[in-house]
Design a protein around this motif. Structure first.
Motif, PDB file in Angstrom:
ATOM      1  N   ARG A 120       0.850  -1.189   0.000  1.00 29.88           N
ATOM      2  CA  ARG A 120       0.000   0.000   0.000  1.00 29.88           C
ATOM      3  C   ARG A 120       0.883   1.235   0.000  1.00 29.88           C
ATOM      4  NH1 ARG A 120      -1.884   3.031   4.543  1.00 29.88           N
ATOM      5  NH2 ARG A 120      -3.581   4.385   3.935  1.00 29.88           N
ATOM      6  N   ILE A 121       0.520   2.208  -0.820  1.00 32.97           N
ATOM      7  CA  ILE A 121       1.214   3.493  -0.872  1.00 32.97           C
ATOM      8  C   ILE A 121       0.182   4.568  -0.561  1.00 32.97           C
ATOM      9  CG2 ILE A 121       2.510   5.084  -2.325  1.00 32.97           C
ATOM     10  CD1 ILE A 121       3.343   2.625  -3.977  1.00 32.97           C
ATOM     11  N   ALA A 122       0.538   5.534   0.287  1.00 32.27           N
ATOM     12  CA  ALA A 122      -0.436   6.538   0.710  1.00 32.27           C
ATOM     13  C   ALA A 122       0.206   7.913   0.850  1.00 32.27           C
ATOM     14  CB  ALA A 122      -1.068   6.129   2.035  1.00 32.27           C
ATOM     15  N   LEU A 123      -0.647   8.921   0.788  1.00 34.35           N
ATOM     16  CA  LEU A 123      -0.264  10.303   1.004  1.00 34.35           C
ATOM     17  C   LEU A 123      -0.885  10.743   2.332  1.00 34.35           C
ATOM     18  CD1 LEU A 123       1.035  12.861  -0.216  1.00 34.35           C
ATOM     19  CD2 LEU A 123      -1.185  13.360  -1.228  1.00 34.35           C
ATOM     20  N   ASP A 124      -0.079  11.338   3.225  1.00 40.99           N
ATOM     21  CA  ASP A 124      -0.530  11.688   4.572  1.00 40.99           C
ATOM     22  C   ASP A 124      -0.570  13.199   4.761  1.00 40.99           C
ATOM     23  OD1 ASP A 124      -0.431   9.004   5.029  1.00 40.99           O
ATOM     24  OD2 ASP A 124       1.351   9.051   6.277  1.00 40.99           O
ATOM     25  N   VAL A 125      -1.544  13.636   5.538  1.00 41.07           N
ATOM     26  CA  VAL A 125      -1.626  15.032   5.962  1.00 41.07           C
ATOM     27  C   VAL A 125      -2.154  15.030   7.396  1.00 41.07           C
ATOM     28  CG1 VAL A 125      -3.937  15.420   5.011  1.00 41.07           C
ATOM     29  CG2 VAL A 125      -2.402  17.338   5.313  1.00 41.07           C
ATOM     30  N   GLY A 126      -1.592  15.892   8.237  1.00 35.93           N
ATOM     31  CA  GLY A 126      -1.993  15.912   9.634  1.00 35.93           C
ATOM     32  C   GLY A 126      -1.967  17.308  10.216  1.00 35.93           C
ATOM     33  N   LEU A 127      -2.725  17.487  11.293  1.00 32.31           N
ATOM     34  CA  LEU A 127      -2.800  18.760  11.982  1.00 32.31           C
ATOM     35  C   LEU A 127      -2.791  18.482  13.480  1.00 32.31           C
ATOM     36  CD1 LEU A 127      -3.193  21.811  11.533  1.00 32.31           C
ATOM     37  CD2 LEU A 127      -5.643  21.407  11.648  1.00 32.31           C
ATOM     38  N   GLY A 128      -1.968  19.217  14.217  1.00 27.88           N
ATOM     39  CA  GLY A 128      -1.883  18.977  15.653  1.00 27.88           C
ATOM     40  C   GLY A 128      -1.324  20.168  16.396  1.00 27.88           C
ATOM     41  N   VAL A 129      -0.958  19.937  17.649  1.00 26.44           N
ATOM     42  CA  VAL A 129      -0.370  20.971  18.499  1.00 26.44           C
ATOM     43  C   VAL A 129       0.830  20.391  19.243  1.00 26.44           C
ATOM     44  CG1 VAL A 129      -2.508  22.264  18.860  1.00 26.44           C
ATOM     45  CG2 VAL A 129      -1.909  20.455  20.442  1.00 26.44           C
ATOM     46  N   GLU A 130       1.752  21.285  19.608  1.00 29.25           N
ATOM     47  CA  GLU A 130       2.863  20.909  20.485  1.00 29.25           C
ATOM     48  C   GLU A 130       2.613  21.500  21.855  1.00 29.25           C
ATOM     49  OE1 GLU A 130       6.767  21.924  19.215  1.00 29.25           O
ATOM     50  OE2 GLU A 130       6.809  20.346  17.713  1.00 29.25           O
ATOM     51  N   ILE A 131       2.771  20.674  22.893  1.00 29.56           N
ATOM     52  CA  ILE A 131       2.532  21.106  24.264  1.00 29.56           C
ATOM     53  C   ILE A 131       3.813  20.860  25.060  1.00 29.56           C
ATOM     54  CG2 ILE A 131       1.082  20.807  26.299  1.00 29.56           C
ATOM     55  CD1 ILE A 131      -0.951  19.393  24.371  1.00 29.56           C
ATOM     56  N   PRO A 132       4.547  21.909  25.427  1.00 29.46           N
ATOM     57  CA  PRO A 132       5.745  21.705  26.249  1.00 29.46           C
ATOM     58  C   PRO A 132       5.367  21.406  27.694  1.00 29.46           C
ATOM     59  CG  PRO A 132       5.509  24.024  25.686  1.00 29.46           C
ATOM     60  CD  PRO A 132       4.393  23.298  25.015  1.00 29.46           C
ATOM     61  N   VAL A 133       5.920  20.318  28.244  1.00 25.74           N
ATOM     62  CA  VAL A 133       5.668  19.917  29.626  1.00 25.74           C
ATOM     63  C   VAL A 133       7.034  19.607  30.244  1.00 25.74           C
ATOM     64  CG1 VAL A 133       4.480  18.293  31.150  1.00 25.74           C
ATOM     65  CG2 VAL A 133       3.462  18.905  28.962  1.00 25.74           C
ATOM     66  N   GLY A 134       7.644  20.617  30.875  1.00 24.77           N
ATOM     67  CA  GLY A 134       8.970  20.422  31.458  1.00 24.77           C
ATOM     68  C   GLY A 134       9.991  20.104  30.370  1.00 24.77           C
ATOM     69  N   LEU A 150       9.743  17.508  28.450  1.00 26.00           N
ATOM     70  CA  LEU A 150       9.039  16.750  27.415  1.00 26.00           C
ATOM     71  C   LEU A 150       8.249  17.689  26.518  1.00 26.00           C
ATOM     72  CD1 LEU A 150       7.449  13.847  29.467  1.00 26.00           C
ATOM     73  CD2 LEU A 150       9.491  13.742  28.074  1.00 26.00           C
ATOM     74  N   THR A 151       8.003  17.251  25.312  1.00 23.69           N
ATOM     75  CA  THR A 151       7.094  17.924  24.408  1.00 23.69           C
ATOM     76  C   THR A 151       6.099  16.893  23.922  1.00 23.69           C
ATOM     77  OG1 THR A 151       8.820  19.450  23.703  1.00 23.69           O
ATOM     78  CG2 THR A 151       6.890  19.275  22.305  1.00 23.69           C
ATOM     79  N   LEU A 152       4.819  17.119  24.212  1.00 27.01           N
ATOM     80  CA  LEU A 152       3.752  16.235  23.735  1.00 27.01           C
ATOM     81  C   LEU A 152       3.200  16.816  22.446  1.00 27.01           C
ATOM     82  CD1 LEU A 152       1.848  15.609  27.072  1.00 27.01           C
ATOM     83  CD2 LEU A 152       3.578  14.174  26.005  1.00 27.01           C
ATOM     84  N   GLN A 153       2.961  15.951  21.479  1.00 29.83           N
ATOM     85  CA  GLN A 153       2.456  16.411  20.187  1.00 29.83           C
ATOM     86  C   GLN A 153       1.315  15.514  19.727  1.00 29.83           C
ATOM     87  OE1 GLN A 153       5.580  17.067  17.394  1.00 29.83           O
ATOM     88  NE2 GLN A 153       4.185  17.297  15.680  1.00 29.83           N
ATOM     89  N   PRO A 154       0.059  15.786  20.182  1.00 34.17           N
ATOM     90  CA  PRO A 154      -1.079  15.040  19.653  1.00 34.17           C
ATOM     91  C   PRO A 154      -1.412  15.563  18.252  1.00 34.17           C
ATOM     92  CG  PRO A 154      -1.828  16.602  21.287  1.00 34.17           C
ATOM     93  CD  PRO A 154      -0.339  16.697  21.244  1.00 34.17           C
ATOM     94  N   GLU A 155      -1.829  14.640  17.389  1.00 29.27           N
ATOM     95  CA  GLU A 155      -2.011  15.007  15.994  1.00 29.27           C
ATOM     96  C   GLU A 155      -3.055  14.107  15.345  1.00 29.27           C
ATOM     97  OE1 GLU A 155       1.486  16.262  13.325  1.00 29.27           O
ATOM     98  OE2 GLU A 155       1.434  14.088  13.314  1.00 29.27           O
ATOM     99  N   PHE A 156      -3.959  14.698  14.586  1.00 28.76           N
ATOM    100  CA  PHE A 156      -4.881  13.928  13.749  1.00 28.76           C
ATOM    101  C   PHE A 156      -4.231  13.757  12.400  1.00 28.76           C
ATOM    102  CE2 PHE A 156      -8.113  15.426  16.759  1.00 28.76           C
ATOM    103  CZ  PHE A 156      -8.746  14.220  17.010  1.00 28.76           C
ATOM    104  N   LEU A 157      -4.259  12.539  11.895  1.00 25.57           N
ATOM    105  CA  LEU A 157      -3.569  12.204  10.654  1.00 25.57           C
ATOM    106  C   LEU A 157      -4.525  11.486   9.717  1.00 25.57           C
ATOM    107  CD1 LEU A 157      -0.731  12.053   9.281  1.00 25.57           C
ATOM    108  CD2 LEU A 157      -0.518   9.816  10.318  1.00 25.57           C
ATOM    109  N   TYR A 158      -4.616  11.983   8.490  1.00 29.50           N
ATOM    110  CA  TYR A 158      -5.422  11.338   7.453  1.00 29.50           C
ATOM    111  C   TYR A 158      -4.478  10.764   6.419  1.00 29.50           C
ATOM    112  CZ  TYR A 158      -8.486  10.688   3.476  1.00 29.50           C
ATOM    113  OH  TYR A 158      -9.152  10.140   2.417  1.00 29.50           O
ATOM    114  N   SER A 159      -4.652   9.495   6.114  1.00 26.63           N
ATOM    115  CA  SER A 159      -3.810   8.797   5.157  1.00 26.63           C
ATOM    116  C   SER A 159      -4.671   8.350   3.974  1.00 26.63           C
ATOM    117  CB  SER A 159      -3.164   7.584   5.837  1.00 26.63           C
ATOM    118  OG  SER A 159      -2.338   6.902   4.950  1.00 26.63           O
ATOM    119  N   HIS A 160      -4.409   8.916   2.797  1.00 25.33           N
ATOM    120  CA  HIS A 160      -5.183   8.618   1.587  1.00 25.33           C
ATOM    121  C   HIS A 160      -4.422   7.592   0.747  1.00 25.33           C
ATOM    122  CE1 HIS A 160      -7.752   9.134  -1.859  1.00 25.33           C
ATOM    123  NE2 HIS A 160      -6.699   9.417  -2.601  1.00 25.33           N
TER     124      HIS A 160
END
Length: 108
Positions: free
Chosen positions: A48-62, A64-74
């Motif tokens: 399978r070959i796919a093209l991905d696009v995602g949108l998220g945020v970076e949250i600095p915590v001490g 660490l950096t948390l990065q939750p992200e929604f990702l769509y893979s076509h």
């Protein structure tokens, strides 16, 4: 049951004035399905070959950096394997898309 190789480019807002920073991700992926074929009526290709696009945020915590992200893979390729099964003329193309929530944890 997929083995995937994602190749992504991530663009992040570098402004330090806000506690949350927006990020945008795009790229592609190649994957290989390792599941066994269970139906003799339809065969699927494993690659399978796919093209991905995602949108998220970076949250600095001490430190660490948390990065939750929604990702769509076509899915870009037809994964239907035309192998003279009874339903091949009726099925046509099979394309696999995927929507996922991804959480990256970055140690600074």
């Amino acid at each position: 049951t997929d083995l995937e190789l994602p190749l992504h480019f991530v663009v992040t807002n570098q402004s330090s004035r806000f506690p949350l920073r927006a990020c945008f991700m795009f790229g592609g992926r190649m994957s290989w399905n390792i599941a066994h074929q269970t139906s003799p009526n339809m065969m699927l290709l494993q690659e399978r070959i796919a093209l991905d696009v995602g949108l998220g945020v970076e949250i600095p915590v001490g430190k660490l950096t948390l990065q939750p992200e929604f990702l769509y893979s076509h899915g870009l390729n037809n994964i239907h394997d035309f192998s003279n099964t009874p339903y091949d003329p009726y099925i046509g193309n099979v394309v696999r898309d995927k929507l996922q929530l991804r959480l990256l944890v970055i140690f600074d």
